[in-house]
Write a protein that holds these residues in place. Structure first.
Motif, PDB file in Angstrom:
ATOM      1  N   ILE A  87       0.828  -1.208   0.000  1.00 26.92           N
ATOM      2  CA  ILE A  87       0.000   0.000   0.000  1.00 26.92           C
ATOM      3  C   ILE A  87       0.861   1.257   0.000  1.00 26.92           C
ATOM      4  O   ILE A  87       0.537   2.252  -0.642  1.00 26.92           O
ATOM      5  N   GLY A  88       1.975   1.211   0.731  1.00 28.85           N
ATOM      6  CA  GLY A  88       2.899   2.334   0.741  1.00 28.85           C
ATOM      7  C   GLY A  88       2.452   3.513   1.565  1.00 28.85           C
ATOM      8  O   GLY A  88       2.965   4.618   1.409  1.00 28.85           O
ATOM      9  N   SER A  89       1.478   3.330   2.460  1.00 27.37           N
ATOM     10  CA  SER A  89       1.021   4.431   3.306  1.00 27.37           C
ATOM     11  C   SER A  89       1.974   4.606   4.472  1.00 27.37           C
ATOM     12  O   SER A  89       2.338   3.635   5.148  1.00 27.37           O
ATOM     13  N   PRO A  90       2.400   5.846   4.796  1.00 29.98           N
ATOM     14  CA  PRO A  90       3.319   6.049   5.912  1.00 29.98           C
ATOM     15  C   PRO A  90       2.709   5.701   7.262  1.00 29.98           C
ATOM     16  O   PRO A  90       3.420   5.418   8.220  1.00 29.98           O
ATOM     17  N   LEU A 138      -4.117   9.363  10.971  1.00 25.24           N
ATOM     18  CA  LEU A 138      -4.761   8.112  11.377  1.00 25.24           C
ATOM     19  C   LEU A 138      -5.876   7.755  10.408  1.00 25.24           C
ATOM     20  O   LEU A 138      -5.982   6.604   9.948  1.00 25.24           O
ATOM     21  N   ALA A 139      -6.705   8.738  10.062  1.00 29.74           N
ATOM     22  CA  ALA A 139      -7.833   8.491   9.160  1.00 29.74           C
ATOM     23  C   ALA A 139      -7.368   8.103   7.768  1.00 29.74           C
ATOM     24  O   ALA A 139      -7.916   7.178   7.147  1.00 29.74           O
ATOM     25  N   THR A 140      -6.345   8.782   7.241  1.00 31.36           N
ATOM     26  CA  THR A 140      -5.863   8.460   5.899  1.00 31.36           C
ATOM     27  C   THR A 140      -5.217   7.077   5.860  1.00 31.36           C
ATOM     28  O   THR A 140      -5.355   6.346   4.875  1.00 31.36           O
ATOM     29  N   GLY A 141      -4.514   6.702   6.933  1.00 31.05           N
ATOM     30  CA  GLY A 141      -3.925   5.367   6.991  1.00 31.05           C
ATOM     31  C   GLY A 141      -4.986   4.280   7.007  1.00 31.05           C
ATOM     32  O   GLY A 141      -4.903   3.298   6.243  1.00 31.05           O
ATOM     33  N   LEU A 142      -6.013   4.450   7.852  1.00 34.84           N
ATOM     34  CA  LEU A 142      -7.082   3.456   7.916  1.00 34.84           C
ATOM     35  C   LEU A 142      -7.899   3.440   6.629  1.00 34.84           C
ATOM     36  O   LEU A 142      -8.386   2.380   6.210  1.00 34.84           O
ATOM     37  N   ALA A 143      -8.039   4.604   5.982  1.00 33.31           N
ATOM     38  CA  ALA A 143      -8.758   4.656   4.714  1.00 33.31           C
ATOM     39  C   ALA A 143      -8.001   3.886   3.633  1.00 33.31           C
ATOM     40  O   ALA A 143      -8.603   3.169   2.822  1.00 33.31           O
ATOM     41  N   MET A 287     -13.723   5.843   6.213  1.00 30.37           N
ATOM     42  CA  MET A 287     -12.604   6.580   6.801  1.00 30.37           C
ATOM     43  C   MET A 287     -12.149   7.723   5.899  1.00 30.37           C
ATOM     44  O   MET A 287     -11.663   8.746   6.383  1.00 30.37           O
ATOM     45  N   ALA A 288     -12.313   7.573   4.594  1.00 29.54           N
ATOM     46  CA  ALA A 288     -11.970   8.668   3.692  1.00 29.54           C
ATOM     47  C   ALA A 288     -12.837   9.885   3.983  1.00 29.54           C
ATOM     48  O   ALA A 288     -12.372  11.032   3.893  1.00 29.54           O
ATOM     49  N   GLY A 289     -14.095   9.637   4.359  1.00 27.32           N
ATOM     50  CA  GLY A 289     -14.984  10.733   4.731  1.00 27.32           C
ATOM     51  C   GLY A 289     -14.508  11.451   5.977  1.00 27.32           C
ATOM     52  O   GLY A 289     -14.606  12.683   6.080  1.00 27.32           O
ATOM     53  N   LEU A 290     -13.979  10.698   6.934  1.00 22.84           N
ATOM     54  CA  LEU A 290     -13.439  11.323   8.146  1.00 22.84           C
ATOM     55  C   LEU A 290     -12.209  12.162   7.808  1.00 22.84           C
ATOM     56  O   LEU A 290     -12.055  13.290   8.298  1.00 22.84           O
ATOM     57  N   ALA A 291     -11.335  11.625   6.956  1.00 18.96           N
ATOM     58  CA  ALA A 291     -10.155  12.390   6.552  1.00 18.96           C
ATOM     59  C   ALA A 291     -10.560  13.697   5.875  1.00 18.96           C
ATOM     60  O   ALA A 291      -9.955  14.757   6.118  1.00 18.96           O
ATOM     61  N   GLU A 292     -11.595  13.646   5.052  1.00 18.25           N
ATOM     62  CA  GLU A 292     -12.065  14.855   4.367  1.00 18.25           C
ATOM     63  C   GLU A 292     -12.623  15.871   5.363  1.00 18.25           C
ATOM     64  O   GLU A 292     -12.377  17.080   5.235  1.00 18.25           O
ATOM     65  N   LEU A 310       2.665  14.056   4.161  1.00 15.48           N
ATOM     66  CA  LEU A 310       2.655  12.590   4.091  1.00 15.48           C
ATOM     67  C   LEU A 310       3.242  12.141   2.763  1.00 15.48           C
ATOM     68  O   LEU A 310       2.737  12.494   1.697  1.00 15.48           O
ATOM     69  N   LEU A 311       4.300  11.383   2.849  1.00 14.20           N
ATOM     70  CA  LEU A 311       4.972  10.879   1.657  1.00 14.20           C
ATOM     71  C   LEU A 311       4.798   9.368   1.574  1.00 14.20           C
ATOM     72  O   LEU A 311       4.677   8.683   2.594  1.00 14.20           O
ATOM     73  N   ALA A 312       4.763   8.852   0.366  1.00 14.49           N
ATOM     74  CA  ALA A 312       4.686   7.399   0.186  1.00 14.49           C
ATOM     75  C   ALA A 312       5.895   6.746   0.847  1.00 14.49           C
ATOM     76  O   ALA A 312       7.007   7.261   0.804  1.00 14.49           O
TER      77      ALA A 312
END
Length: 374
Positions: A87-90, A138-143, A287-292, A310-312
């Motif tokens: 996934i490459g999410s930090p 946290l939200a972007t990672g879980l999304a 979770m994307a909605g929470l990040a937004e 946030l970098l890959a």
């Protein structure tokens, strides 16, 4: 440090704790030097350690004997780590290795740099701008994980680490993925705490024995957002059964009463309470909605804030070898934040005399939508 375990109904683990103390100063698998203990919970004991050859910081989860994964379970955890690696999410930190202690029990290794558990990081509460930054990561990672149909199912102050970067920013690390098969789900009437999940962070549908949904992690993230501001989760009791009932029936004390005078606390509270809805369909869709929502909050109320970029991320490669056993990870590189030190926090938690607002038993969880999530 506030000790979460006194509230979770964890039984006497004196033998395991003594064994954990003996691990400090040792080198696991000829690779990881154990420096100090972070915490103990129902899965085992987590330690701060470092890779001897490369020097980067890791968190080591040493499983208790009662939940020690089998070879097949270890393979499943490391296979999942391989998916997360891609996934490459930090914010998503897969296990990069596993080793065995002298007694034969397994340990998982997570590259967290100089990160510390969130409970330790936000003790006493932190500034709202910092809380929004951490919550957004946290939200972007879980999304990102949910996009791959991967759900954590035990988001808590023990499974989220925070590192301080050299420029003063924070980096969120979500660890302990794939451990949900090591313990059963909670069932109504259960007399002990041998179930998966941390009561202070479990969604009401889990606390009522109805199982997980795709937005259960969102509720747990909401508890952490609350804790970032106050320093503690909203529901703490002397035994796990009481905590589970409070998750089902009680509403948290409003943040604007607990932290009077904090700028924009009312609007931040609205976001928190959207994801702390007792019934899953009433929460945000994903979770994307929470990040937004968090991004919009930041854009509106703190446009001057310098949030962490946030970098890959490319984690060390993971390989599988052996006969029904999981091979060690192929390690390489170092953590950019390995030398950063955690900044001290001075905001203190203050309580008020108001009583939590109860949820009508009739509202309980009849509207729970059962979802078949992987």
């Amino acid at each position: 440090m506030w000790n979460l375990n006194r509230f979770t109904g964890v039984g006497n683990r004196g033998i395991e704790r003594a064994a954990g103390e003996m691990m400090i100063g040792t080198v696991l698998g000829n690779k990881y030097q154990v420096d100090e203990e972070f915490f103990s919970d129902k899965l085992g004991t987590s330690f701060k350690a470092k890779h001897v050859a490369e020097g980067f910081g890791v968190a080591v989860l040493a499983f208790d004997k009662g939940v020690d994964p089998t070879g097949d379970q270890l393979k499943e955890i490391m296979d999942l780590s391989g998916r997360l690696h891609g996934i490459g999410s930090p914010g998503i930190v897969p296990a990069i290795d596993w080793v065995r202690r002298a007694d034969g029990t397994a340990c998982l290794v997570f590259p967290v740099g100089e990160g510390v558990p969130l409970a330790q990081y936000c003790k006493g509460g932190i500034a709202i701008a910092e809380a929004v930054d951490i919550a957004y990561q946290l939200a972007t990672g879980l999304a990102a994980a949910a996009e791959e149909k991967v759900y954590h199912r035990d988001i808590s102050a023990n499974s989220v680490f925070v590192s301080v970067l050299g420029d003063g920013g924070q980096l969120v690390r979500i660890v302990r993925w794939g451990c949900d098969e090591l313990l059963p789900q909670y069932s109504i009437g259960q007399k002990d705490d041998r179930f998966y999940g941390t009561p202070e962070y479990m969604a009401p549908e889990m606390c009522s024995g109805k199982g997980w949904t795709s937005v259960s992690d969102m509720y747990s993230a909401g508890i952490l957002m609350y804790q970032l501001i106050t320093g503690k989760p909203p529901f703490i009791s002397s035994n796990f059964n009481t905590t589970l009932k409070r998750q089902i029936y009680e509403k948290p004390l409003p943040l604007h009463l607990l932290k009077r005078g904090v700028p924009n606390i009312n609007d931040f509270e609205k976001i928190v309470f959207k994801v702390l809805q007792k019934m899953p369909p009433k929460r945000l869709e994903n979770m994307a909605g929470l990040a937004e929502e968090l991004k919009n909050f930041a854009d509106q109320f703190m446009p001057e804030a310098d949030f962490t970029e946030l970098l890959a991320t490319t984690w060390p490669a993971i390989s599988v070898t052996g006969d029904a056993e999981v091979g060690a990870a192929v390690l390489g590189g170092t953590d950019d934040d390995a030398s950063a030190e955690t900044a001290s926090k001075t905001m203190m938690f203050t309580g008020v005399g108001a009583q939590p607002e109860a949820v009508s038993p009739g509202e309980e969880l009849d509207e729970v939508v059962h979802e078949d999530v992987d």
